[in-house]
Design an enzyme around this catalytic site. Structure first.
Site, mmCIF file in Angstrom:
data_model
loop_
_atom_site.group_PDB
_atom_site.id
_atom_site.type_symbol
_atom_site.label_atom_id
_atom_site.label_comp_id
_atom_site.label_asym_id
_atom_site.label_seq_id
_atom_site.Cartn_x
_atom_site.Cartn_y
_atom_site.Cartn_z
ATOM 1 N N HIS B 116 2.644 11.903 -3.154
ATOM 2 C CA HIS B 116 2.488 11.198 -4.432
ATOM 3 C C HIS B 116 3.747 11.338 -5.293
ATOM 4 C CE1 HIS B 116 0.641 10.341 -8.436
ATOM 5 N NE2 HIS B 116 -0.034 9.476 -7.704
ATOM 6 N N LYS B 226 -3.124 -13.305 -4.254
ATOM 7 C CA LYS B 226 -1.727 -12.998 -4.577
ATOM 8 C C LYS B 226 -1.494 -11.482 -4.623
ATOM 9 C CE LYS B 226 -0.977 -17.300 -7.122
ATOM 10 N NZ LYS B 226 -0.339 -17.947 -8.267
#
Lengths: 346, 346
Positions: B116, B226
Site C-alpha cells: 500500500h 468508463k
C-alpha cells in the site's frame, strides 16, 4: 443498402482526393473513417465526409500541409501539423511515438495545429499491432462545462488506450470524458426523446432532460468532478503543452468557419518487450481477461465483456455483412458524389 | 485536540521505526501520511498506522527490503520493491522516472512486489516541484465488479496526475476509478445511513442503498463502463506489465495476512522544458485556469474550482490551525504508543 468496407473506403478516398487532399492522405483519412463505421462508431465514420470536404475547400483543413518536427529530442517529440488533416498527423505522431518506444521502451509525440482526427482507437490499435501499448488523446472545441460551472469551457476530450491480449482481442478503451458523446444528445433531439439527467444542463446551469436545452446549454462531464479533471488533463497534454489551441480557443468543427481548429493531440507508446518478454506478458493478459470473463455476470448479462469487445464483434459482423448507411448520411454522400464528380459508387 | 503536522509526523515516524522500519524509511512513510491528513484525505493519513504496524510486525511489509532495479534501460525502468513499504518504493520510482525525464523529456518507472502506497498526489506533486508533469497509478485488491458483473475482480485502482500552473496552485487530479472510495461506504455503514444508488451492489449484483450489503457485495466503477475500463488499464500498467500481482491475486490490506500484497505501481514524468520553455508554458496554464475560474458558476456555486484546489485550501487551513484527529483514530494511536513504547506525544 449495404456497402463493403472496401467500397466505402474507395468512395471516401476519392471524395477526399477530389476535395483537394493528396491521394495518400485521402487514403489515410478514408481508412480511419471506415474503421469507425466497421466498429459501430458511425458518428466518426463516413458521416463526417461532408464537413471534412467543406473545411478542406475553405482552406481550414490545409490540403497541402507541410507537417514538420518541432522537437525530436529524447523520448518525447512534437509535430506541427500545419492545419493538415488530423488523421494524417495522428498516424505520423503515433508512428513517431512507436519509433521512440522501440528504441527506449517508451515514447511520446504531441501534435499542434491539427484538426479533427476521428476515432482514437485507430491509433492505439496501430500500437498494438506492433506489440505495444498505445495511448491517444485529443482536445476538442468547448461544449462541456467544468464541474461546478454552467458555461462550456472544455471539450469532450476523449482518451483511448489499447493493449495486446495473448489469445484474445486487444483491450481497447476509447471514451469521451463527457457523460456522453454530443452526437448522442443530437440523436435524442431529432427523435424528440428526453435525455437522462446527468448528460447536460440548460443555460442556467440546471440539469435538464430536454436535449435541445442541453445543446444550447452545456454538456456535463462523466462522473462529475472526475470527468472534469480528466477532460482538463487531456487539454493540458494535447493543447497547453504542445503549443496548440486549448479551452475556448479551439475552433468548432461545425460552427466556426472563421479560422482553423488548431486542435492538439498527444500520443504515447510503451514497448512491452523492454519490460517483459511478450511470451510472459501475453499469458498474464490472458489471465486477467480470464478472471473477468469467468466472473459472475450481473442479472440479465450473459458474460462480462472486456473493453473493446463490442466493437470487435461489430467489426466481424460488418466485415461479413457489409455496412448499412443511415438514409440521411447516404443522401449527403450522394450529394457529395454529384458535387465533386466522384466516379466511385455509394 | 489538534496536532501540528510536525507533531503528527514525529509521532508517526517513531511508531514506524519502533515497528521495525529503518529510520529514513519511517520518515518517508510518516511524511506521506501527514501529507494526506493535511489535505483532508484522512482515509490515507495516520489512521493507517495500526494496519501498517500490524503488517510490518508480521513481516508482510518487509522492513529490511532490498529494492533493486530490474531494468534501467532507455526511458522506462522497473523497480522490484521486495515487499518493502509502498511509499518508499513510490518515492524512489517517481525519482527514477523524473531522472529519465530530465535527460530525455519523458520517463517512466514501474514498481512490482510493493505494498500500500498511500495518497498518490504526494508523488505527482513531487514531479511538479521539479517543473514536471507527474502521473501515478497503483492497483489494489479486488473489491469492485467489472461493468456487467457482480463479483469483485478489480481494485479501486486510483490515478493521479499533477501539473504546474504559472501563478496558481498546481492542477492535481487524484481519484479512485470506483464510484467512491470504499472508506466512504464504511463511514455510511457506521452512521447507519443509506448510500446513493450507483456506489455498490449486493451479492446478487443488484444496486443497493444499504452500505452493509454493498460491503459484502461489490463496489461499482465510476461512470459505469468508463471507470471499469480505466480500472483495468491501471491494473494492466501497474500489475500485469510490471510482473506484480493483479486482479484477484493482490493481497487484501486489511483481510489477508497469509501473504504480502504484491501490489504494483506505475509512475511517469514529463519534463515540460523539453517541449516548451517554462516561461511560455506557465502563462498558458494560467490562461486555461483563468478561462475556467472566470466561467459562469452553476447555481449555488461561488466559483468553479480547479482539480486539487479544495485540497490546497484544506492544507493551508490545517497548517495554520493544526490537524484534528477523529477520537477513534486517536484512541488507536494511543494504543500503538503504549504497545510500542513510543516517546512522542499524540
Amino acid at each position: 443498402m449495404k456497402r463493403s468496407a472496401g467500397e466505402l473506403k474507395t468512395f471516401a478516398a476519392e471524395v477526399l482526393a477530389k476535395a483537394g487532399l493528396k491521394s495518400e492522405d485521402a487514403a489515410v483519412v478514408a481508412e480511419t473513417l471506415v474503421f469507425a463505421d466497421l466498429r459501430g462508431l458511425e458518428s466518426h465514420g463516413v458521416s463526417r465526409l461532408p464537413i471534412y470536404v467543406k473545411r478542406i475547400k475553405k482552406g481550414l483543413v490545409n490540403a497541402r500541409a507541410t507537417m514538420r518536427m518541432v522537437n525530436e529530442d529524447g523520448a518525447i517529440a512534437l509535430l506541427d501539423a500545419d492545419n493538415g488533416p488530423g488523421q494524417v498527423a495522428s498516424v505520423k505522431a503515433m508512428d513517431i511515438a512507436m519509433g521512440l518506444a522501440q528504441k527506449q521502451g517508451l515514447g511520446a509525440c504531441g501534435v499542434r495545429n491539427s484538426t479533427h482526427c476521428g476515432a482514437l482507437a485507430y491509433y492505439t490499435l496501430r500500437a498494438v499491432e506492433h506489440g505495444m501499448i498505445g495511448l491517444a488523446m485529443t482536445n476538442a472545441n468547448s461544449v462541456m462545462a467544468p464541474w461546478g460551472g454552467r458555461e462550456p469551457v472544455l471539450g469532450t476530450n476523449p482518451i483511448s488506450v489499447a493493449a495486446p491480449v495473448g489469445h484474445g482481442e486487444p483491450y481497447v478503451m476509447d471514451m469521451a470524458t463527457s457523460a456522453v458523446a454530443r452526437g448522442k444528445i443530437m440523436i435524442y433531439a431529432k427523435k424528440g426523446a428526453r435525455i437522462p439527467l446527468g448528460w447536460g444542463m440548460n443555460e442556467e446551469g440546471e440539469p435538464t432532460e430536454d436535449p435541445n436545452e442541453a445543446l444550447k446549454g452545456a454538456m456535463m462531464p462523466m462522473a462529475g468532478p472526475k470527468g472534469y479533471a480528466l477532460s482538463l488533463l487531456v487539454d493540458i497534454l494535447s493543447g497547453v503543452l504542445t503549443g496548440s489551441a486549448f479551452g475556448k480557443g479551439i475552433g468548432a468543427l461545425y460552427d466556426d468557419f472563421s479560422k482553423p481548429q488548431r486542435s492538439g493531440h498527444f500520443f504515447l507508446a510503451i514497448d512491452i518487450g523492454h519490460l517483459m518478454p511478450p511470451e510472459l506478458f501475453q499469458p498474464r493478459m490472458d489471465e486477467i481477461v480470464g478472471q473477468i470473463k469467468t466472473s459472475k455476470p450481473a442479472r440479465g448479462v450473459e458474460q462480462v465483456l472486456i473493453p473493446g469487445e463490442p466493437e470487435f464483434a461489430a467489426e466481424r459482423k460488418r466485415r461479413r455483412e457489409g455496412i448499412e448507411l443511415v438514409p440521411k448520411v447516404r443522401e449527403e454522400l450522394l450529394a457529395l458524389k454529384e458535387e465533386l464528380g466522384v466516379a466511385a459508387e455509394i
